[in-house]
Write a protein that holds these residues in place. Structure first.
Motif, PDB file in Angstrom:
ATOM      1  N   UNK A 168       0.819  -1.214   0.000  1.00 41.09           N
ATOM      2  CA  UNK A 168       0.000   0.000   0.000  1.00 41.09           C
ATOM      3  C   UNK A 168       0.850   1.260   0.000  1.00 41.09           C
ATOM      4  N   UNK A 169       2.168   1.128  -0.134  1.00 37.25           N
ATOM      5  CA  UNK A 169       3.054   2.291  -0.206  1.00 37.25           C
ATOM      6  C   UNK A 169       2.992   2.846  -1.625  1.00 37.25           C
ATOM      7  N   UNK A 170       2.694   4.126  -1.728  1.00 40.88           N
ATOM      8  CA  UNK A 170       2.511   4.750  -3.045  1.00 40.88           C
ATOM      9  C   UNK A 170       3.744   5.556  -3.445  1.00 40.88           C
ATOM     10  N   UNK A 171       3.948   5.677  -4.734  1.00 45.01           N
ATOM     11  CA  UNK A 171       5.040   6.473  -5.304  1.00 45.01           C
ATOM     12  C   UNK A 171       4.425   7.518  -6.227  1.00 45.01           C
ATOM     13  N   UNK A 172       4.852   8.769  -6.077  1.00 47.54           N
ATOM     14  CA  UNK A 172       4.327   9.878  -6.866  1.00 47.54           C
ATOM     15  C   UNK A 172       5.481  10.696  -7.435  1.00 47.54           C
ATOM     16  N   UNK A 173       5.253  11.290  -8.581  1.00 48.71           N
ATOM     17  CA  UNK A 173       6.220  12.197  -9.195  1.00 48.71           C
ATOM     18  C   UNK A 173       5.494  13.501  -9.508  1.00 48.71           C
ATOM     19  N   UNK A 174       6.032  14.612  -9.025  1.00 46.97           N
ATOM     20  CA  UNK A 174       5.485  15.938  -9.340  1.00 46.97           C
ATOM     21  C   UNK A 174       6.461  16.638 -10.267  1.00 46.97           C
ATOM     22  N   UNK A 175       5.954  17.109 -11.410  1.00 47.04           N
ATOM     23  CA  UNK A 175       6.782  17.699 -12.461  1.00 47.04           C
ATOM     24  C   UNK A 175       6.429  19.173 -12.629  1.00 47.04           C
ATOM     25  N   UNK A 176       7.117  20.064 -11.901  1.00 50.93           N
ATOM     26  CA  UNK A 176       6.819  21.497 -12.041  1.00 50.93           C
ATOM     27  C   UNK A 176       7.246  22.030 -13.400  1.00 50.93           C
ATOM     28  N   UNK A 177       6.462  23.010 -13.888  1.00 49.12           N
ATOM     29  CA  UNK A 177       6.890  23.780 -15.044  1.00 49.12           C
ATOM     30  C   UNK A 177       7.707  24.970 -14.572  1.00 49.12           C
ATOM     31  N   UNK A 178       7.704  26.043 -15.337  1.00 47.30           N
ATOM     32  CA  UNK A 178       8.471  27.238 -14.970  1.00 47.30           C
ATOM     33  C   UNK A 178       7.861  27.863 -13.716  1.00 47.30           C
ATOM     34  N   UNK A 179       8.695  28.087 -12.715  1.00 48.46           N
ATOM     35  CA  UNK A 179       8.225  28.490 -11.396  1.00 48.46           C
ATOM     36  C   UNK A 179       8.937  29.742 -10.921  1.00 48.46           C
ATOM     37  N   UNK A 180       8.212  30.590 -10.187  1.00 45.79           N
ATOM     38  CA  UNK A 180       8.782  31.820  -9.632  1.00 45.79           C
ATOM     39  C   UNK A 180       9.556  31.485  -8.361  1.00 45.79           C
ATOM     40  N   UNK A 181      10.813  31.121  -8.512  1.00 41.23           N
ATOM     41  CA  UNK A 181      11.659  30.846  -7.357  1.00 41.23           C
ATOM     42  C   UNK A 181      13.011  31.493  -7.582  1.00 41.23           C
ATOM     43  N   UNK A 182      13.863  31.402  -6.572  1.00 36.73           N
ATOM     44  CA  UNK A 182      15.231  31.916  -6.693  1.00 36.73           C
ATOM     45  C   UNK A 182      16.162  30.869  -7.281  1.00 36.73           C
ATOM     46  N   UNK A 183      15.594  29.875  -7.949  1.00 42.77           N
ATOM     47  CA  UNK A 183      16.388  28.772  -8.485  1.00 42.77           C
ATOM     48  C   UNK A 183      17.492  29.268  -9.413  1.00 42.77           C
ATOM     49  N   UNK A 184      17.170  30.284 -10.235  1.00 47.09           N
ATOM     50  CA  UNK A 184      18.170  30.793 -11.172  1.00 47.09           C
ATOM     51  C   UNK A 184      19.349  31.445 -10.451  1.00 47.09           C
ATOM     52  N   UNK A 185      19.104  31.925  -9.221  1.00 47.72           N
ATOM     53  CA  UNK A 185      20.168  32.594  -8.476  1.00 47.72           C
ATOM     54  C   UNK A 185      20.907  31.654  -7.538  1.00 47.72           C
TER      55      UNK A 185
END
Length: 269
Positions: A168-185
């Motif tokens: 009953x253990x589930x596996x999920x994948x979340x695939x974000x698109x372009x997001x407003x974060x400081x990731x580029x910095x």
């Protein structure tokens, strides 16, 4: 009975937003990051447990697991969000950079899964959510190594889905698109080999990254992560964020070369 979630990479961006999203949904939250002292400025509720966790330090993973179980008994959901991007041409990134990228984005995530999965399996209950990217389904110019790590995590998640199907253990994948974060910095490292053949195109990409991100607010992605964690179905993939849905649809509809040309023209313009 309240459920407990442990989230990696919560010092900024999607991970930070996910902490409050799960708290709003009445989860007991364990927020982990490499430097827990940063959380003192976040104004989080006092019942959020903040722990140190560095994906490249197995002892810190075990310590965070032990702290979470000591406080809350067990962990019902593991959200693998921590990671960073390596940007540059395949030829301009050193092999050391590539290895470091995979150590964090893939092997570190696998270490976290291995730490928490046995308890979930023994209880026959729990969910593992791996936050990848639409870059794990398609490759943008100069994001080859970033996508390679995300593709690998996508494939590993599929394999884990098959492995755990009898439970009953589930596996999920979340695939974000372009997001407003400081990731580029703060979440990107550039290839360090300077080759004239690539220089102008990489400089244009760098300037675009410095201009800021106009994507989806991280709160939207965080809510998608909560939905995935709370979904009792066997569904594997979820996507959210700017262009994620349309790009995935175009990828299915267009011939491969056409789609790759579309990505290149829109990324390098």
């Amino acid at each position: 009975m309240r459920r407990t979630v442990l989230i990696t990479g919560t010092s900024s961006g999607i991970g930070k937003a996910a902490v409050m999203a799960f708290h709003r949904h009445d989860w007991q939250v364990v927020a982990t990051m490499r430097n827990p002292s940063r959380a003192a400025d976040f104004g989080w509720p006092a019942d959020i447990l903040v722990e140190r966790l560095d994906l490249n330090d197995p002892e810190s993973i075990e310590a965070a697991r032990a702290a979470a179980e000591s406080r809350f008994g067990h962990v019902d959901a593991l959200i693998n969000n921590a990671g960073y991007g390596l940007t540059g041409a395949i030829e301009t990134c050193t092999l050391e950079q590539v290895r470091d990228s995979f150590e964090t984005n893939l092997f570190g995530t696998l270490a976290a899964i291995r730490a928490f999965l046995p308890g979930m399996r023994d209880r026959n209950r729990g969910v593992i959510v791996n936050v990848t990217s639409i870059g794990g389904r398609m490759t943008f110019p100069f994001y080859g190594y970033y996508s390679a790590a995300k593709y690998a995590l996508e494939a590993t998640s599929e394999g884990l889905w098959h492995d755990l199907y009898p439970s009953a253990v589930r596996v999920k994948v979340v695939e974000p698109g372009f997001t407003q974060t400081a990731f580029a910095e703060t979440g990107l490292k550039m290839g360090t080999i300077d080759l004239p053949f690539y220089r102008e195109r990489i400089q244009r990409l760098t300037e675009r990254l410095k201009q800021g991100n106009t994507g989806t607010p991280p709160d939207v992605i965080a809510e998608c992560i909560v939905r995935a964690a709370e979904d009792p179905s066997r569904r594997l993939r979820y996507h959210a964020g700017l262009y994620a849905g349309p790009l995935l649809a175009l990828q299915r509809l267009l011939p491969g070369t056409w789609f790759m040309t579309l990505l290149r023209r829109n990324t390098e313009k």
